[in-house]
Design a protein around this motif. Structure first.
Motif, short mmCIF file in Angstrom:
data_model
loop_
_atom_site.label_atom_id
_atom_site.label_comp_id
_atom_site.label_asym_id
_atom_site.label_seq_id
_atom_site.Cartn_x
_atom_site.Cartn_y
_atom_site.Cartn_z
N GLY A 103 0.82 -1.22 0.00
CA GLY A 103 0.00 0.00 0.00
C GLY A 103 0.84 1.25 0.00
N GLN A 104 1.91 1.24 -0.78
CA GLN A 104 2.77 2.44 -0.85
C GLN A 104 1.96 3.63 -1.36
N THR A 105 0.92 3.35 -2.13
CA THR A 105 0.06 4.42 -2.65
C THR A 105 -0.65 5.17 -1.52
N ALA A 106 -0.78 4.52 -0.35
CA ALA A 106 -1.45 5.20 0.76
C ALA A 106 -0.70 6.50 1.10
N PHE A 107 0.64 6.42 1.13
CA PHE A 107 1.43 7.61 1.47
C PHE A 107 1.42 8.62 0.33
N PHE A 108 1.39 8.09 -0.87
CA PHE A 108 1.28 8.92 -2.07
C PHE A 108 -0.01 9.73 -2.01
N LEU B 113 2.36 -8.14 6.49
CA LEU B 113 2.65 -6.72 6.30
C LEU B 113 2.07 -6.22 4.98
N ALA B 114 2.20 -7.04 3.96
CA ALA B 114 1.64 -6.68 2.65
C ALA B 114 0.13 -6.51 2.76
N VAL B 115 -0.50 -7.45 3.45
CA VAL B 115 -1.96 -7.41 3.57
C VAL B 115 -2.39 -6.17 4.37
N ILE B 116 -1.69 -5.90 5.46
CA ILE B 116 -2.06 -4.76 6.30
C ILE B 116 -1.93 -3.45 5.50
N THR B 117 -0.81 -3.28 4.82
CA THR B 117 -0.60 -2.02 4.11
C THR B 117 -1.62 -1.85 2.99
N LEU B 118 -1.91 -2.97 2.29
CA LEU B 118 -2.92 -2.89 1.23
C LEU B 118 -4.28 -2.51 1.81
N VAL C 87 -4.94 -0.90 4.55
CA VAL C 87 -4.95 0.51 4.97
C VAL C 87 -5.26 1.40 3.77
N SER C 88 -4.61 1.08 2.65
CA SER C 88 -4.84 1.88 1.45
C SER C 88 -6.30 1.80 1.01
N LEU C 89 -6.86 0.58 1.05
CA LEU C 89 -8.25 0.41 0.62
C LEU C 89 -9.23 1.05 1.59
N PRO D 239 -10.08 10.02 -4.76
CA PRO D 239 -9.82 8.83 -3.93
C PRO D 239 -9.20 7.69 -4.73
N ASP D 240 -9.25 7.78 -6.05
CA ASP D 240 -8.70 6.71 -6.87
C ASP D 240 -7.21 6.46 -6.63
N VAL D 241 -6.51 7.46 -6.09
CA VAL D 241 -5.09 7.22 -5.79
C VAL D 241 -4.92 6.06 -4.81
N PHE D 242 -5.98 5.79 -4.02
CA PHE D 242 -5.87 4.73 -3.02
C PHE D 242 -6.37 3.38 -3.52
N ASN D 243 -6.82 3.31 -4.77
CA ASN D 243 -7.52 2.07 -5.15
C ASN D 243 -6.57 0.92 -5.43
N LEU D 244 -7.18 -0.25 -5.57
CA LEU D 244 -6.41 -1.49 -5.71
C LEU D 244 -5.55 -1.48 -6.96
#
Lengths: 245, 355
Positions: free
Chosen positions: B62-67, B116-121, B123-125, B247-252
């Motif tokens: 979910g690196q996009t979350a910070f983006f 960790l991958a699941v958690i970050t993803l 969070v982004s979603l 909000p699309d910046v956070f999408n899958l």
């Protein structure tokens, strides 16, 4: 036995996994400049005991005291930061990095870059690792990887060294060299060595602690233990002839 | 040696980047420049994941979350303060704080790998769903309406000393490119410092790094925060390139795309994922002009090809190939030299025998 200052001590140390008492109320003491071997059959609890000492697992109950400091349940890096050198059973090295980088990373924990560079070169020479200096550690033979890990321990100049089966997978010559190295380290450090190889123990040992079913069964010289009928029975069983060699 | 190598390659790439920055606006049309700014913003995001995943071994899905957080923080701050420089600073700080809180629980709780991958993803979603629902007039931060699904219009950059002077798209391009080059040189330097080497060692073997006395939780947290700062800055550039943030910046789709850039470009390099982001961005733009084949299908095929055939990624594969070729050439020259020497000595012997 020489009794200097107590370096490491456990009091009623226990580690239970469900109903299994891997380590069961162990009281263990080691004095300064001692070189102690831990032996015992598979499942005797040596490795679990070792993992408790090195902070890899948190003991169920009991105390571990290193130089008057209570460390039971501390993180591995905290124990290591006391100046304790640790080598695990399966070589834990940085496979993607070179021999030099591996040892440098260990030295750099304690010293500035210039000093770390110097110590790294010294250690590479001392352990005769110059030939594999720039090789990627992941591509080295098992014995060489063990030596790289020993180098990472040696370079920090620890005052307490914990080694889990340091000679596993080594050739006879490598084992001889390891015995020499351990004796040299013992001049400045206290050592605890978990080991299976009786020949190797004979080369280095002064006092041996025998584990059985999570407890310390006896603590004596190797000669006395190998001539003890109870010890022979429980530890050696079919391997008793190996002890006599 | 890989990490002890000097930074010559980095500076070469930086110089190429600077030349590109100077020359591109003279050659390209305005539309292409605006497009390029968006690509640069995405490359920044790729760079942040290259650092966190490629060097830190932290698979942050979910690196996009910070983006996105950076983009929203910039927009909200810029609307309220009216000054871009302050807003950029706020955006980066907010991204860092967000990463420090999330990272603290993950790393000090010793969550690793797939979890960790699941958690970050996730969070982004969660952010995606959350921001989408902020369409009412009651969802406002200061003067900034969050706008829900439609997002917010991002105020353009202005000169730090003149709030009334807004930058033209070409200037925004210069700023974006400069940030990317600075971030690239910074990360390349960072991975060569003691800190960087310890981070790499943690990726190689966590237990060993701990047994050497390094607090791996702290190192992971710090590299995660640095990654978030770069991603946040990328978000700032992104909303400046596009003109708004949704909000699309956070999408899958975007979360997955970031991972694809890094896989295609190559983990363990910094320039690889940057090129990966540029490449895929222009590929999808080109594919967008046709309608015979579904865009995502092609992206999927590319990903599969890379995972199966070029698992190391583009840049490491090319690099290895070049090193191998050079070695072979050296070997050949050496062999030829030996052969000539032999022929020469045998001719001399023959002559000697003849006399």
């Amino acid at each position: 036995m020489n009794k200097g200052e107590i370096v490491l001590e456990t009091r009623n140390l226990s580690m239970h996994f469900g109903g299994v008492r891997a380590v069961d109320s162990v009281n263990f003491t080691i004095w300064e400049n001692e070189l102690r071997c831990l032996i015992g059959p598979n499942g005797a609890g040596k490795s679990t005991f070792f993992k408790c000492l090195t902070g890899q697992i948190r003991p169920t109950s009991g105390d571990i005291v290193i130089r008057n400091l209570q460390v039971a349940g501390h993180q591995s890096h905290e124990i290591s930061s006391l100046g304790v050198g640790i080598k695990t059973q399966v070589p834990n090295v940085f496979d993607g990095l070179s021999t030099e980088e591996n040892i440098w990373l260990s030295a750099r924990r304690w010293h500035n870059t210039a000093h770390a560079n110097r110590l790294t070169t010294q250690t590479l020479d001392r352990l005769d690792l110059g030939g594999i200096r720039e090789k990627t550690v992941g591509r080295l033979a098992h014995g060489e990887r063990q030596w790289v890990e020993l180098g990472m321990v040696v370079v920090t100049e620890p005052w307490l060294v914990l080694l889990d089966e340091p000679t596993a997978g080594m050739t006879y010559e490598e084992t001889l060299r390891t015995a020499d190295l351990i004796k040299t380290m013992n001049e400045t450090a206290t050592l605890i060595v978990v080991e299976h190889d009786m020949q190797f123990i004979r080369m280095i040992s002064k006092t041996v602690t025998l584990f059985h079913e999570g407890k310390i069964l006896m603590e004596d010289t190797l000669e006395n233990i190998s001539s003890n009928p109870v010890a022979r029975e429980i530890y050696l069983g079919q391997r008793s002839n190996k002890l006599e060699q | 040696m890989t990490i002890f190598r000097d930074m010559r390659a980095t500076f070469t790439i930086a110089v190429i980047g600077i030349l590109f920055m100077v020359l591109a606006p003279t050659v390209l049309e305005l539309f292409a420049i605006i497009n390029l700014t968006t690509a640069i913003a995405l490359a920044m995001l790729a760079l942040s994941l290259a650092l966190v995943w490629g060097y830190g071994g932290i698979l942050c899905f979910g690196q996009t979350a910070f983006f996105g957080v950076g983009a929203y923080a910039y927009t909200v701050a810029a609307i309220n303060s009216g000054d871009a420089a302050t807003a950029i600073l706020i955006a980066v700080v907010v991204a860092i704080i967000f990463a420090s809180v999330l990272g603290y629980f993950m790393f000090y709780g010793r969550v690793s790998d797939v979890y960790l991958a699941v958690i970050t993803l996730t969070v982004s979603l969660i952010l995606f769903s959350l921001i989408r629902r902020t369409s009412g007039p009651e969802y406002k931060i200061g003067d900034a309406l969050l706008g829900g699904f439609n997002g917010v219009t991002a105020p353009p950059l202005n000169l730090p000393w003149d709030r009334a002077y807004f930058l033209f798209p070409e200037h925004v391009f210069y700023v974006a490119m400069a940030f990317l080059i600075i971030a690239y040189v910074f990360t390349a330097w960072l991975v060569r410092t003691k800190f960087g080497r310890v981070v790499i060692s943690i990726k190689e073997n966590e237990l060993r790094a701990e047994l050497l006395g390094y607090d791996i939780r702290l190192y992971k947290l710090l590299i995660f925060m640095i990654g978030a700062a770069i991603a946040g800055l990328g978000g700032v550039l992104f909303c400046n390139g596009v003109g708004r943030v949704t909000p699309d910046v956070f999408n899958l789709y975007n979360s997955a795309l970031t991972i694809i850039w890094v896989i295609v470009g190559g983990r363990g390099t910094l320039i690889g994922p940057v090129l990966g982001a540029f490449g895929i961005f222009y590929l999808t733009s080109a594919l967008g002009t046709q309608s015979t084949i579904n865009n995502n299908l092609i992206l999927g095929i590319i990903l599969i090809i890379f995972v199966l055939a070029i698992p190391k990624g583009l840049v490491p594969t090319v690099r290895d190939w070049m090193i191998e070729r050079k070695d072979r050439r050296i070997q050949r020259v050496r062999e030829r030299r030996i052969r000539t020497r032999r022929t020469r000595s045998s001719t001399q012997n023959a002559e000697g025998a003849g006399e």
